[in-house]
Write an enzyme that holds these catalytic residues in place. Sequence first.
Site, PDB file in Angstrom:
ATOM      1  N   ARG A  40      11.429  -1.804   1.313  1.00 12.48           N
ATOM      2  CA  ARG A  40      10.162  -1.086   1.546  1.00 12.48           C
ATOM      3  C   ARG A  40      10.028  -0.614   2.990  1.00 12.48           C
ATOM      4  O   ARG A  40       9.371   0.393   3.261  1.00 12.48           O
ATOM      5  CB  ARG A  40       8.982  -1.992   1.182  1.00 12.48           C
ATOM      6  CG  ARG A  40       7.614  -1.266   1.128  1.00 12.48           C
ATOM      7  CD  ARG A  40       6.525  -2.190   0.622  1.00 12.48           C
ATOM      8  NE  ARG A  40       5.274  -1.484   0.348  1.00 12.48           N
ATOM      9  CZ  ARG A  40       4.136  -1.689   0.996  1.00 12.48           C
ATOM     10  NH1 ARG A  40       4.084  -2.582   1.983  1.00 12.48           N
ATOM     11  NH2 ARG A  40       3.050  -1.017   0.674  1.00 12.48           N
ATOM     12  N   ILE A  66       1.128   4.609   1.129  1.00 17.24           N
ATOM     13  CA  ILE A  66       2.024   3.884   0.241  1.00 17.24           C
ATOM     14  C   ILE A  66       1.173   2.760  -0.352  1.00 17.24           C
ATOM     15  O   ILE A  66       0.528   2.007   0.371  1.00 17.24           O
ATOM     16  CB  ILE A  66       3.261   3.336   0.993  1.00 17.24           C
ATOM     17  CG1 ILE A  66       4.195   2.593   0.044  1.00 17.24           C
ATOM     18  CG2 ILE A  66       2.873   2.459   2.167  1.00 17.24           C
ATOM     19  CD1 ILE A  66       5.529   2.194   0.698  1.00 17.24           C
ATOM     20  N   SER A  67       1.125   2.688  -1.672  1.00 15.58           N
ATOM     21  CA  SER A  67       0.174   1.799  -2.342  1.00 15.58           C
ATOM     22  C   SER A  67       0.483   0.326  -2.115  1.00 15.58           C
ATOM     23  O   SER A  67       1.604  -0.055  -1.760  1.00 15.58           O
ATOM     24  CB  SER A  67       0.162   2.087  -3.848  1.00 15.58           C
ATOM     25  OG  SER A  67      -0.289   3.383  -4.112  1.00 15.58           O
ATOM     26  N   GLN A  68      -0.516  -0.510  -2.362  1.00 18.03           N
ATOM     27  CA  GLN A  68      -0.351  -1.952  -2.299  1.00 18.03           C
ATOM     28  C   GLN A  68       0.694  -2.388  -3.320  1.00 18.03           C
ATOM     29  O   GLN A  68       0.661  -1.960  -4.478  1.00 18.03           O
ATOM     30  CB  GLN A  68      -1.686  -2.634  -2.611  1.00 18.03           C
ATOM     31  CG  GLN A  68      -1.631  -4.143  -2.588  1.00 18.03           C
ATOM     32  CD  GLN A  68      -2.932  -4.754  -3.069  1.00 18.03           C
ATOM     33  OE1 GLN A  68      -3.767  -4.071  -3.653  1.00 18.03           O
ATOM     34  NE2 GLN A  68      -3.091  -6.043  -2.835  1.00 18.03           N
TER      35      GLN A  68
END
Length: 219
Positions: A40, A66-68
């Site tokens: 990530r 960028i999502s959780q």
Amino acid sequence: MGTGRLADSYGGYRASLVEKLRANGIRDIAVLRAFGEVPRHLFVPEALRGRAYEDVALPIGRGQTISQPTTQAKYLEALALAGEERVLEIGTGSGYQAALLSYLVPQVISVERIPNLATEAREALKTAEISGVTVLVGDGSLGWAPLAPYGAILVSAASPSIPEPLIHQLADGGRMVVPVGGNDSQDLKLLTLKGGQCTETALGTVEFVPLIGRYGFRN
């Protein structure tokens, strides 16, 4: 598909993230493995790499995030992928979710409306040695008809209603996850198409950036 873990010094952080996902109720082994493999930190701005494996959404520029990870894991788990589907992703963003999908299915088609983000996502995917992902530039609310039908569609932006073109691009038995609602919060919905009939399942409340396009919000 994903080609195996890239050698780096973040393996322990990925393992910790996987444990957080387990604690938050994620049980799909393939999904957890994907989070344990995908770097990530390569999909966030360099200044934020120290926070890459926190279970939080992070800004990636141009008003996008960028999502959780927990939200993304719930998305992927809800799709219940068998491993043979062609998947359409709407909203490439950083490319991280497409990378996760590459460990679950052989082909990912990802549509991003912002050309610079699409370019950066392609570069990050290449650096992470991810294969099986094609990043295209276009209006995601229209889907990508030339490669339809799709066994699954994942919409990573909030729409005021379910974009009709996406329903038409689902294969029979296909599933779509899409956040529907206003700018502040949305209802996450799982659609399943079977015999020409769509059924909806509510998956909870989420917060996503808006889907801009003909069948989304106006810019």
